[in-house]
Each structure stands twice: as C-alpha cells, then as structure tokens.
Design an enzyme around this catalytic site. Structure first.
Site, mmCIF file in Angstrom:
data_model
loop_
_atom_site.group_PDB
_atom_site.id
_atom_site.type_symbol
_atom_site.label_atom_id
_atom_site.label_comp_id
_atom_site.label_asym_id
_atom_site.label_seq_id
_atom_site.Cartn_x
_atom_site.Cartn_y
_atom_site.Cartn_z
ATOM 1 N N TYR A 21 42.032 37.292 40.833
ATOM 2 C CA TYR A 21 40.609 37.531 40.589
ATOM 3 C C TYR A 21 40.300 37.580 39.087
ATOM 4 O O TYR A 21 39.540 38.438 38.629
ATOM 5 C CB TYR A 21 40.153 38.815 41.296
ATOM 6 C CG TYR A 21 39.939 38.610 42.790
ATOM 7 C CD1 TYR A 21 38.795 37.969 43.242
ATOM 8 C CD2 TYR A 21 40.892 39.030 43.718
ATOM 9 C CE1 TYR A 21 38.598 37.754 44.606
ATOM 10 C CE2 TYR A 21 40.693 38.810 45.080
ATOM 11 C CZ TYR A 21 39.544 38.172 45.516
ATOM 12 O OH TYR A 21 39.341 37.947 46.844
ATOM 13 N N TYR A 151 35.586 43.438 54.243
ATOM 14 C CA TYR A 151 36.693 42.791 53.532
ATOM 15 C C TYR A 151 37.957 42.989 54.350
ATOM 16 O O TYR A 151 38.338 44.127 54.650
ATOM 17 C CB TYR A 151 36.883 43.380 52.128
ATOM 18 C CG TYR A 151 38.036 42.697 51.424
ATOM 19 C CD1 TYR A 151 37.851 41.487 50.758
ATOM 20 C CD2 TYR A 151 39.328 43.229 51.469
ATOM 21 C CE1 TYR A 151 38.912 40.834 50.155
ATOM 22 C CE2 TYR A 151 40.396 42.577 50.865
ATOM 23 C CZ TYR A 151 40.182 41.387 50.213
ATOM 24 O OH TYR A 151 41.241 40.734 49.623
ATOM 25 N N ASP A 248 40.869 47.570 61.160
ATOM 26 C CA ASP A 248 41.599 47.217 59.945
ATOM 27 C C ASP A 248 41.745 48.491 59.121
ATOM 28 O O ASP A 248 40.827 48.895 58.412
ATOM 29 C CB ASP A 248 40.825 46.130 59.187
ATOM 30 C CG ASP A 248 41.474 45.804 57.840
ATOM 31 O OD1 ASP A 248 42.461 46.470 57.470
ATOM 32 O OD2 ASP A 248 40.981 44.881 57.173
ATOM 33 N N LYS A 277 49.244 48.386 52.704
ATOM 34 C CA LYS A 277 49.007 49.276 51.549
ATOM 35 C C LYS A 277 49.861 50.561 51.630
ATOM 36 O O LYS A 277 51.037 50.522 51.345
ATOM 37 C CB LYS A 277 47.520 49.571 51.399
ATOM 38 C CG LYS A 277 46.730 48.336 50.957
ATOM 39 C CD LYS A 277 45.340 48.617 50.412
ATOM 40 C CE LYS A 277 44.783 47.372 49.758
ATOM 41 N NZ LYS A 277 43.598 46.831 50.372
HETATM 42 C C1 LIG Z 1 43.364 45.276 50.752
HETATM 43 C C2 LIG Z 1 42.823 45.046 52.095
HETATM 44 C C3 LIG Z 1 43.258 43.974 52.900
HETATM 45 C C4 LIG Z 1 44.189 42.912 52.369
HETATM 46 O O1 LIG Z 1 45.434 43.410 52.043
HETATM 47 P P1 LIG Z 1 46.404 42.555 51.075
HETATM 48 O O2 LIG Z 1 47.673 43.333 51.108
HETATM 49 O O3 LIG Z 1 45.744 42.538 49.740
HETATM 50 O O4 LIG Z 1 46.529 41.204 51.669
HETATM 51 C C5 LIG Z 1 42.777 43.875 54.180
HETATM 52 N N1 LIG Z 1 41.901 44.775 54.673
HETATM 53 C C6 LIG Z 1 41.457 45.805 53.943
HETATM 54 C C7 LIG Z 1 40.513 46.781 54.552
HETATM 55 C C8 LIG Z 1 41.880 45.971 52.624
HETATM 56 O O5 LIG Z 1 41.395 46.966 51.881
#
Ligand SMILES: *Cc1c(COP(=O)(O)O)cnc(C)c1O
Length: 435
Positions: A21, A151, A248, A277
C-alpha cells in the site's frame, strides 16, 4: 548499526523493495523506520530509539514483541520439525491445535482447516460455503451477502466480498456478484444495513451461499463499530433462511474486542469462523478457518466431494506450535482479564479526546479505539499529519485516512498505554490546530 550500514539498507529499500500500500513515489521518497528489534509494545530502531507500536504490527501483535514463551516455542519446534506437508501425514501441533481451538471457539465450531493468512482464511470460508451448496442439492445458492465498507483481505474472493472502493475499486470488474446494502452515513448505525440483508435473506434465501461479516467492528473500512443486537438479528435471519453465517474474526478474534471472539458479544455461533492475525500472536503467517460439523459433513462421500483447497504450508508446524503457545499464554497470563482493565483506560483516554475541536465519532471496543478527523475517508490527509506528529514523539501510528486509531498489544502495561494515549492526544491536537 552504523551510518553507512543504515544508508546501505535504505538504498536497497529505495531501489529494490516494493512496500505494501505504498506508491512508487513514496517508496523512494519516504524513509521508513529501520527496526532492529522488538520488546513488548516497543519497536527498537537502528538508532536505539524505543518506538511505541500503536498499531500492534498491523493489528496482530496481541502479546507484544519478543514474548519469551513464543520465542522458546518457536525455537523448540524448529529443533524438531519445521515443515512437512499434510498430504497423508500428521504432526502433533496440527492435531492438538485443532483440538484446542475447538475448545475455545464459539459452540459448535469443531472443525479446523489451516491456511497462511487472513485473506486465505476468508477464501477458505467462502469456498466451504459455496461448495457445500453445490454438492448438497442447492446449486442455485451462489451468491454472498456482505456489509458495506467491509474488509476481508486482498485476494480475489476476499476482495469480492470486501467493500472498500479506495483499496479495491480498480479490480471491481473481476469480482463475483455480491449483494451489499448501501453504507450508512458516517456515525449512523447499521439498522438499515441489517434490515436490507434480512430482507434479501427472506426474499431470496435460496440463492444465498452465505453472509460474511466482520462481527462487532469493521477494521480496515474505518473502525466502524456495530451492535451485538444487530449481529444477533442477522444471525437469526441466516437461521431462518437456513444459510451460512461466516464470521471474519481475523481482526476481532483472540480477545481484541474484549471476549475471545467478537461473536461472543452476541452469544452467537457462526457456521464458519476465519482466524489469523492474533492466532499466532502476530509472530508468523498462520491462519485457521473453523467450521461446524454440519459444514464438514457436507464433504462426505467420494474423493470428488473433498473441499477443493489446500496450501503448501497448510498446518505448518512452526505456526501451529506458536499458536498453541499463544493459547497457553492466554490461559496462564489471564490475557483477557488484563486487557479488560486496559480497555477501560483506553476508552476513557479516547473519550477525553472528543473535546478536541474537530474530533468526531470517538469510539472504542475492547482494545481498539478510534476517532475521525473528518468525513473524507481513506484518501484524506489529516490522519497522516497525526502520524507525523506521533512519530516525532516516539510513537508509531498507522491511520486509515481520516481515522486515527490505536490497536495496542492486549498485555500492554498501564504506563505504556497511558503514554500512547497522551502522545495520540497531543498529536491530534497539534495536527488539527495546524490545519
Ligand atoms: C487483516 C484482515 C484480513 C486479511 O488478513 P491478511 O493476513 O492481511 O491477509 C481479513 N479480514 C480482516 C477482518 C482483517 O482485518
């Protein structure tokens, strides 16, 4: 690191690296912080400066940098087995971690499928839902519903269900079809959004493969908080339509919003849950998609009915060992209880900033707090001014355009958090008064 070593690194960065980015101009014009180490919430630079990492290494660093137990778990695993495929093979970490994740997951999420990062954990969730209906008598269920400003990652499936035009608009002609209600005005609730999704579910439920959401708070879309009650309502609507809810929890999982999972705020169990994460304490790329037994059962039968997905590093032993140690640390160090105390201080500190003229929509949830400096969104400049001010005060922030937020480690100490809040407040103050 001496001056010439530093210059050499920066030259390699300018000439050969391509940062995420970051425009090619910025790649060459803006010198990054040169980091040589990490210690708890701090990054240590080549000049020996301790910089407080206010965005938690892009929201994954839940246990701080260099946690001694994570270091040890990684080294011990490296001494026995660093990688093997999972094609007809099994190693301890993959099996035990699946068992341990199922034990802490919302009820009914009993199956664990591994991948590499948040985006892939979402791809897997979408493919589970889609293929399930294709081979279980409902092939017309091909459409996903999603939230505005969602996202879910940067790969194509994840981008398709995502809704942040500033990031992904350029690719939109390649996306699959997703129903997404219009975004509420800034500061407005999600009632109309959930109404529109529920209406779609009751009217065309038989065309819907699943509903994908970031429960309770949307991260990259601008740290937008929505309510447990609306999440519960949406969950009920998916039950009535008998389709899948995909949570998610890549950002919200592992206690970021208070309880272990944001779904816990609403007392719901999604059918599919995506985690990355904090899953590895932000140490390694590692992800898991959890599914219910019903979803898993939809893949019984011949070989052709297997979930058609699998990555080279599926269930990587280093990642699995670290993730198991993360869960052990959560238990032994009472991470969620500790974070609950810090979350109150964080909420108070941000609430206090609401008095700064020009600050809008202060909000917090667990160990996330955010405020807006305007209504311009991601391409706005004000957040970057705050970033520069914070940087000159020894704090690293990563704003989303107009939105300034902090996502510190859950085990940050009270004095470090107080310092982070003070610098954020000063930086916002200066950035706004200079505007
Ligand atoms: C960061 C994020 C992703 C993507 O994760 P990456 O490890 O960067 O591919 C997907 N969903 C949410 C809610 C996120 O915050």
């Amino acid at each position: 690191m001496d001056a010439s070593e530093r210059e050499g690194l920066l030259a390699a960065d300018r000439r050969h690296l391509w940062r995420p980015y970051t425009s090619s101009e910025d790649q060459q014009a803006i010198d990054p912080l040169v980091v040589v180490g990490g210690d708890g919430p701090y990054l240590i630079t080549d000049r020996g400066e301790r910089v407080l990492d206010g965005s938690g290494a892009w929201w994954c660093n839940n246990l701080g940098h260099g946690h001694p137990r994570l270091r040890r778990a990684l080294v011990e695993q490296a001494e026995t087995l660093m990688h093997c495929s999972m094609a007809g093979t099994l190693h301890e970490g993959a099996a035990r971690l699946a068992e341990e994740l199922a034990a802490v997951a919302p009820a009914g999420l009993t199956r664990v499928f591994y991948s590499d990062d948040g985006s892939t954990s979402v791809e897997v969730g979408l493919k589970m839902a889609y293929q399930y209906w294709q081979q279980n008598g409902r092939p017309e269920r091909r459409r996903f519903l999603a939230l505005p400003a969602a996202y879910h990652g940067d790969t194509f499936g994840a981008m398709s269900v995502g809704g942040v035009a500033a990031f992904h608009g350029v690719f939109s002609s390649l996306f699959f079809d997703v129903f997404r209600p219009p975004a509420p005005a800034p500061g407005e609730g999600f009632e109309a959004v959930v109404d529109a999704l529920s209406e779609q579910l009751s009217r065309c439920g038989d065309e819907i493969a699943g509903v994908v959401v970031e429960p309770m708070i949307q991260g990259a879309g601008g740290m937008r908080v929505w309510s447990a009650e609306l999440l519960r309502r949406l969950h009920t609507a998916t039950r009535e339509a008998d389709t899948f809810l995909i949570a998610d929890e890549v950002f919200t999982g592992f206690g970021r919003t208070g309880p272990m999972w944001a779904s816990d705020h609403a007392g719901i169990s999604p059918d599919i849950l995506c985690s990355a994460k904090g899953l590895s304490g932000g140490v390694l790329p590692f992800a898991a998609t959890l599914a219910s037994e019903r979803v898993f059962d939809g893949f019984r039968g011949g070989k052709e009915r297997a979930l058609m997905h699998g990555h080279t590093f599926f269930g990587n032993p280093l990642g699995a060992a670290v993730a198991r140690e993360v869960l052990a640390i959560y238990r032994d160090e009472h991470i969620l209880e500790h974070a609950a105390l810090r979350a109150e201080e964080l909420a108070l500190g941000f609430a206090d900033m609401a008095r700064i003229p020009g600050v809008r929509r202060v909000r917090s949830l667990g160990m996330v707090a955010a405020l807006d400096l305007g209504d311009e969104g991601y391409m706005a400049d004000a957040g970057w001014r705050v970033q520069r001010e914070a940087r000159s005060r020894g704090v690293q922030l990563r704003p989303l355009g107009d939105t300034v937020y902090v996502v510190p480690p859950l085990n940050i100490e009270a004095d470090a958090l107080a310092h982070l809040l003070e610098v954020t407040r000063d930086s916002v103050n200066v950035a706004l008064s200079g505007a």
